[in-house]
Design an enzyme around this catalytic site. Structure first.
Site, mmCIF file in Angstrom:
data_model
loop_
_atom_site.group_PDB
_atom_site.id
_atom_site.type_symbol
_atom_site.label_atom_id
_atom_site.label_comp_id
_atom_site.label_asym_id
_atom_site.label_seq_id
_atom_site.Cartn_x
_atom_site.Cartn_y
_atom_site.Cartn_z
ATOM 1 N N SER A 22 0.824 -1.212 0.000
ATOM 2 C CA SER A 22 0.000 0.000 0.000
ATOM 3 C C SER A 22 0.857 1.261 0.000
ATOM 4 O O SER A 22 2.077 1.213 0.170
ATOM 5 C CB SER A 22 -0.922 0.016 1.222
ATOM 6 N N GLY A 23 0.156 2.384 -0.149
ATOM 7 C CA GLY A 23 0.813 3.681 -0.114
ATOM 8 C C GLY A 23 0.799 4.317 1.251
ATOM 9 O O GLY A 23 1.193 5.484 1.393
ATOM 10 N N ASP A 24 0.340 3.583 2.259
ATOM 11 C CA ASP A 24 0.316 4.108 3.624
ATOM 12 C C ASP A 24 0.500 2.934 4.578
ATOM 13 O O ASP A 24 0.909 1.850 4.158
ATOM 14 C CB ASP A 24 -0.978 4.879 3.892
ATOM 15 N N ASP A 25 0.203 3.125 5.861
ATOM 16 C CA ASP A 25 0.426 2.076 6.844
ATOM 17 C C ASP A 25 -0.346 0.808 6.475
ATOM 18 O O ASP A 25 -1.524 0.871 6.104
ATOM 19 C CB ASP A 25 -0.018 2.550 8.226
ATOM 20 N N SER B 108 5.468 -1.329 2.151
ATOM 21 C CA SER B 108 4.998 0.062 2.120
ATOM 22 C C SER B 108 6.205 0.986 2.290
ATOM 23 O O SER B 108 6.562 1.340 3.413
ATOM 24 C CB SER B 108 3.968 0.308 3.224
#
Length: 473
Positions: free
Chosen positions: A252-255, A286
């Site tokens: 993902s692009g976040d946590d 990530s």
């Protein structure tokens, strides 16, 4: 004209054969049956086809899904119902679930989120946030949504839910959105929830968001989004009690997993913590965020989190605690063991200087309490910095324990592997040697950091073998 008896017999005989063959063929084509595991089995079954669903990737099926759920809700007190979504591409906007209900997506079924932004309903901000995360106003309701429910299962045969988030990310970067982007799955104020055996891709924002809920199992989920996509958190348990997250793979692009409980004065006022959370067998990629994050919205409190068997590859940090002056609340009794980390910026990162307030009305005297943070049995390689531990002046983070940790530093690692301020704790058997604020107790203390031996109630919840059988005549 009179038909001769022998011809009449032949006609009738051939007719019977045709009818029988037709029945046999119809039965052979029409029976769908399979088994799956769930917290509850259902007494009634239906297919989205029964409600006019068309899986061609073009026909909008929002009405079909909502009609199906509404109709099947009549069986809530009579064994519950399951809705079967067969292979195909099912374009739909948001729809609400009901209690004692199972949504089952067959293998090769793809649920596609509508890209008509104007068709997405807008709801108020969450009361524990008081503010949209993307914009000050409300938020677009999630693709699959439910509130005040009990006994809900969303599962499948590793089918796909595709948020088609590219348009949303573009509008977000251009600052053209009036409201906060939708999530793929959000369940609110609910109890006994299962989300399992699905692949979620390209969510407009967060993927799975249980909030103000309890007794939740999230299992066998794959989440995929471009690593540059904004705020595509994987799983965000938020003001939830008794939750089990296991066997998940997240890019993902976040946590990958972000644990939350409300934002500043709104979270303090709402006062609903996240507690009794189990995370196990997580694999995360990530590059710009954490495998597991606690906060930054943690104003209702976070307590008793147990994470083990965590693999992170090219992820910015292993475990990150994010808070700030004005957050209030607490993060305490956190237990992590068995992390295998490859190519990290930081293995351990905690900060009391994380900004991003809901508004200017937060209480500057609301200090968070961070204590009882336990990490053990960690192996990491190609790491830029072992740890960056920064508490709050006058409000130190206490009770930090790190043991049996071996960190292989990258060729271009920072000169000093640890940076510590306003923290208190101990270490045992940690390489490279931690900062002076975490004095190393030596090799004999390898197992000194606690990990609870008791079981949480959610671990005793066993899944049943359920079946689906449906004839389409």
């Amino acid at each position: 004209m009179m038909i001769k008896p022998i011809k009449l017999v032949l006609v009738v005989f051939l007719g019977v054969i045709i009818i029988l063959n037709g029945v046999e063929c119809r039965k052979a084509r029409s029976l769908e049956s399979f088994e799956y595991s769930a917290i509850s089995c259902r007494g009634h079954s239906a297919s989205i086809l029964d409600y006019g669903g068309v899986g061609d990737g073009k026909t909008l099926n929002t009405k079909a899904f909502q009609t199906a759920v509404n109709h099947l809700s009549q069986y809530a007190s009579d064994g519950g119902a399951q809705l079967f979504v067969p292979a195909g591409k099912w374009l739909a906007g948001t729809f609400n679930l009901t209690s004692h209900f199972t949504l089952y997506l067959q293998k090769d079924a793809i649920l596609l989120a509508s890209q008509d932004i104007n068709s997405w309903p807008v709801v108020d901000p969450l009361p524990s946030y008081g503010h949209g995360r993307d914009a000050a106003g409300g938020r677009y309701i999630s693709l699959i949504f439910g509130t005040n429910l009990t006994d809900v299962v969303i599962t499948g045969e590793n089918a796909t839910i595709d948020g088609q988030g590219g348009l949303w990310w573009q509008q977000f970067h251009k600052k053209k959105l009036k409201y906060t982007r939708p999530y793929l799955i959000e369940i609110m104020h609910s109890d006994n929830i299962q989300i399992s055996n699905l692949t979620l891709v390209n969510s407009p924002s967060w993927n799975v968001h249980p909030v103000y809920s309890s007794n939740i199992i999230i299992q066998g989920i794959t989440i995929l989004a471009p690593v540059t996509s904004p705020n595509t958190d994987g799983i965000n348990p938020d003001s939830c009690t008794n939750t089990r997250i296991e066997d998940t793979y997240i890019v993902s692009g976040d946590d990958c997993i972000a644990i939350k409980s409300g934002w500043d004065e709104y979270g303090i006022s709402y006062g609903m913590p996240t507690k009794q959370l189990i995370i196990r067998r997580l694999t995360c990629i990530s590059p710009y965020s954490a495998a597991i994050a606690l906060g930054s919205e943690m104003s209702g409190g976070i307590q008793d989190v147990r994470a083990e068997d965590i693999t992170a590859i090219q992820t910015e940090s292993g475990v990150r605690i994010k808070t700030a002056v004005g957050r209030g609340g607490y993060v305490k009794d956190i237990y992590v063991k068995g992390m295998n980390l490859h190519t990290m910026k930081w293995v351990f990162w905690m900060t009391g200087n994380y900004g991003s307030h809901a508004d200017s009305h937060y209480d500057p005297n609301a200090l968070p309490e961070i204590k009882g943070i336990n990490y053990r049995d960690v192996v990491a390689e190609n790491v830029t910095m072992a740890g960056r531990l920064e508490g709050i002046s006058g409000d130190p983070f206490t009770g930090i324990c790190i043991s049996n940790v071996t960190i292989g530093m990258a060729k271009k690692a920072k000169k000093y592997p640890w940076a510590c301020a306003d923290v208190e704790g101990v270490a045992g058997g940690v390489v490279p040697t931690p900062c002076e604020l975490l004095p190393d107790q030596g090799e004999e203390k390898l197992g000194m950091c606690d990990f609870p031996s008791d079981s949480l109630a959610i671990d005793s919840v066993a899944l049943q073998k359920c079946s689906y059988g449906m004839k389409y005549f």
